[in-house]
Scaffold this active site. Structure first.
Site, PDB file in Angstrom:
ATOM      1  N   ARG A 197      10.334  62.394  77.966  1.00 20.25           N
ATOM      2  CA  ARG A 197      11.753  62.034  77.998  1.00 20.25           C
ATOM      3  C   ARG A 197      12.420  62.316  79.357  1.00 20.25           C
ATOM      4  O   ARG A 197      13.254  61.547  79.810  1.00 20.25           O
ATOM      5  CB  ARG A 197      12.536  62.734  76.887  1.00 20.25           C
ATOM      6  CG  ARG A 197      12.208  62.202  75.497  1.00 20.25           C
ATOM      7  CD  ARG A 197      13.284  62.553  74.481  1.00 20.25           C
ATOM      8  NE  ARG A 197      14.465  61.734  74.646  1.00 20.25           N
ATOM      9  CZ  ARG A 197      15.669  62.194  74.973  1.00 20.25           C
ATOM     10  NH1 ARG A 197      15.852  63.487  75.180  1.00 20.25           N
ATOM     11  NH2 ARG A 197      16.699  61.379  75.096  1.00 20.25           N
ATOM     12  N   CYS A 255       0.167  65.620  89.353  1.00 17.34           N
ATOM     13  CA  CYS A 255       0.572  65.265  90.717  1.00 17.34           C
ATOM     14  C   CYS A 255       1.528  64.069  90.687  1.00 17.34           C
ATOM     15  O   CYS A 255       1.194  62.958  91.103  1.00 17.34           O
ATOM     16  CB  CYS A 255      -0.656  64.949  91.565  1.00 17.34           C
ATOM     17  SG  CYS A 255      -0.259  64.665  93.298  1.00 17.34           S
ATOM     18  N   GLU A 256       2.717  64.315  90.152  1.00 16.83           N
ATOM     19  CA  GLU A 256       3.788  63.315  90.078  1.00 16.83           C
ATOM     20  C   GLU A 256       5.114  64.048  90.278  1.00 16.83           C
ATOM     21  O   GLU A 256       5.357  65.083  89.653  1.00 16.83           O
ATOM     22  CB  GLU A 256       3.819  62.628  88.701  1.00 16.83           C
ATOM     23  CG  GLU A 256       2.599  61.791  88.365  1.00 16.83           C
ATOM     24  CD  GLU A 256       2.727  60.370  88.878  1.00 16.83           C
ATOM     25  OE1 GLU A 256       3.714  60.070  89.579  1.00 16.83           O
ATOM     26  OE2 GLU A 256       1.839  59.566  88.578  1.00 16.83           O
ATOM     27  N   PRO A 277      18.698  56.447  60.687  1.00 14.51           N
ATOM     28  CA  PRO A 277      19.200  57.728  61.222  1.00 14.51           C
ATOM     29  C   PRO A 277      18.308  58.366  62.269  1.00 14.51           C
ATOM     30  O   PRO A 277      18.795  59.092  63.133  1.00 14.51           O
ATOM     31  CB  PRO A 277      19.303  58.606  59.971  1.00 14.51           C
ATOM     32  CG  PRO A 277      18.308  58.021  59.021  1.00 14.51           C
ATOM     33  CD  PRO A 277      18.310  56.541  59.274  1.00 14.51           C
ATOM     34  N   GLY A 278      16.989  58.130  62.191  1.00 10.21           N
ATOM     35  CA  GLY A 278      16.040  58.555  63.219  1.00 10.21           C
ATOM     36  C   GLY A 278      16.293  59.888  63.873  1.00 10.21           C
ATOM     37  O   GLY A 278      16.157  60.950  63.265  1.00 10.21           O
ATOM     38  N   ARG A 279      16.676  59.815  65.155  1.00 12.60           N
ATOM     39  CA  ARG A 279      16.845  61.009  65.981  1.00 12.60           C
ATOM     40  C   ARG A 279      17.763  62.048  65.346  1.00 12.60           C
ATOM     41  O   ARG A 279      17.516  63.259  65.436  1.00 12.60           O
ATOM     42  CB  ARG A 279      17.411  60.594  67.344  1.00 12.60           C
ATOM     43  CG  ARG A 279      17.592  61.740  68.314  1.00 12.60           C
ATOM     44  CD  ARG A 279      18.642  61.410  69.368  1.00 12.60           C
ATOM     45  NE  ARG A 279      18.423  60.137  69.995  1.00 12.60           N
ATOM     46  CZ  ARG A 279      17.768  59.961  71.142  1.00 12.60           C
ATOM     47  NH1 ARG A 279      17.282  60.999  71.786  1.00 12.60           N
ATOM     48  NH2 ARG A 279      17.625  58.763  71.658  1.00 12.60           N
ATOM     49  N   GLY A 338      21.138  55.246  66.161  1.00  9.76           N
ATOM     50  CA  GLY A 338      21.577  55.695  67.475  1.00  9.76           C
ATOM     51  C   GLY A 338      22.406  56.954  67.504  1.00  9.76           C
ATOM     52  O   GLY A 338      22.789  57.423  68.584  1.00  9.76           O
TER      53      GLY A 338
END
Length: 277
Positions: free
Chosen positions: A180, A211-212, A142-144, A106
């Site tokens: 994200r 179209c969002e 550790p990821g991100r 995290g």
């Protein structure tokens, strides 16, 4: 316990871990908070201790790991400090020697370049003190923190729609390529391929062509002078970039290019529309 039923049916003893919900607020986006009371992850202290007692008596369960993970994109050591104090208390109450303690991950990065960097020195001291008390092997995720700023998304400006209040910059990238902002409301810095031009003091909204209303990347009060068909760079997409991408709106995946020093290699070719049919 479902795992025990399966193990009993196979006549095998299986290694397991139990995830504790420590009820710690990580002070991050609510969508990626995973360790507060009410979050769907893990079990509370009472249930955890009951499961430890249960596993001691079981012939088919070998409890090896205590696991915890309180959320993502955490920029302060303080939530981890609180988490470690909870773990100390629960381990003492359990009277159990865990072979592994998974402290989760995290640790965040500074996406806007104006946040304080995570203090690894203090975090290291907290972990070292924790290990002195608990002789278990420690697992980190550790990821991100090691991946996010290794990736960028390069997109072409296909149209600039101007009105009185803002300039809509329509890119050829969309929410299917990078989710994200649409999913978490997360902002990523966008920089032009040519930074030598003057700054225009007007609101710019960078959006995709889907179209969002959530198909957008960034709103900023000023930006460099830019033109249609030029390139812009969406920064820090190495985490939750391609892993969240999809073919939504029948849009092919972009190419993936690996750059190492002066070497450039296409590691995934651009998908073609015929590949989806």
């Amino acid at each position: 316990m479902t795992l025990e039923k399966i193990a009993r049916s196979k006549k095998k003893k299986v290694d397991v871990g139990i995830r504790l919900n420590p009820n710690i607020d990580p002070k991050t986006l609510r969508q990626i908070s995973t360790g507060k009371e009410g979050d769907k992850f893990g079990v509370d202290e009472k249930e955890f201790l009951d499961l430890v007692s249960y596993s001691k008596k079981s012939k088919f369960i070998n409890l090896k790991c205590l696991s915890v993970h309180i959320g993502s994109q955490i920029l302060s050591h303080k939530p981890y400090e609180k988490m470690l104090k909870v773990l100390d208390k629960v381990i003492n109450k359990s009277n159990y020697n865990f072979e592994y303690i998974d402290l989760g991950g995290g640790i965040g990065i500074s996406y806007n370049k104006d946040n304080k960097n995570f203090n690894y020195e203090i975090f290291n001291k907290l972990i070292s003190k924790f290990i002195e008390k608990n002789k278990s092997k420690i697992i980190f995720e550790p990821g991100r923190s090691i991946m996010a700023n290794t990736g960028i998304l390069i997109s072409k400006i296909i149209y600039i729609k101007k009105n009185r209040n803002k300039n809509f910059v329509i890119l050829d990238a969309a929410m299917n390529d990078f989710m994200r902002k649409a999913l978490y409301g997360a902002n990523h810095q966008i920089i032009p391929s040519n930074k030598k031009r003057r700054i225009i003091n007007k609101k710019f909204e960078f959006v995709g062509p889907i179209c969002e209303s959530t198909d957008k990347f960034l709103i900023t009060k000023k930006f460099h002078s830019i033109k249609e068909n030029e390139l812009v760079i969406i920064c820090d997409v190495g985490a939750y970039g391609m892993s969240l991408a999809s073919n939504y709106n029948v849009r092919p995946f972009p190419a993936e290019v690996l750059v190492k020093n002066s070497n450039i290699k296409i590691i995934k070719k651009r998908q073609k529309l015929k590949d989806l049919i």
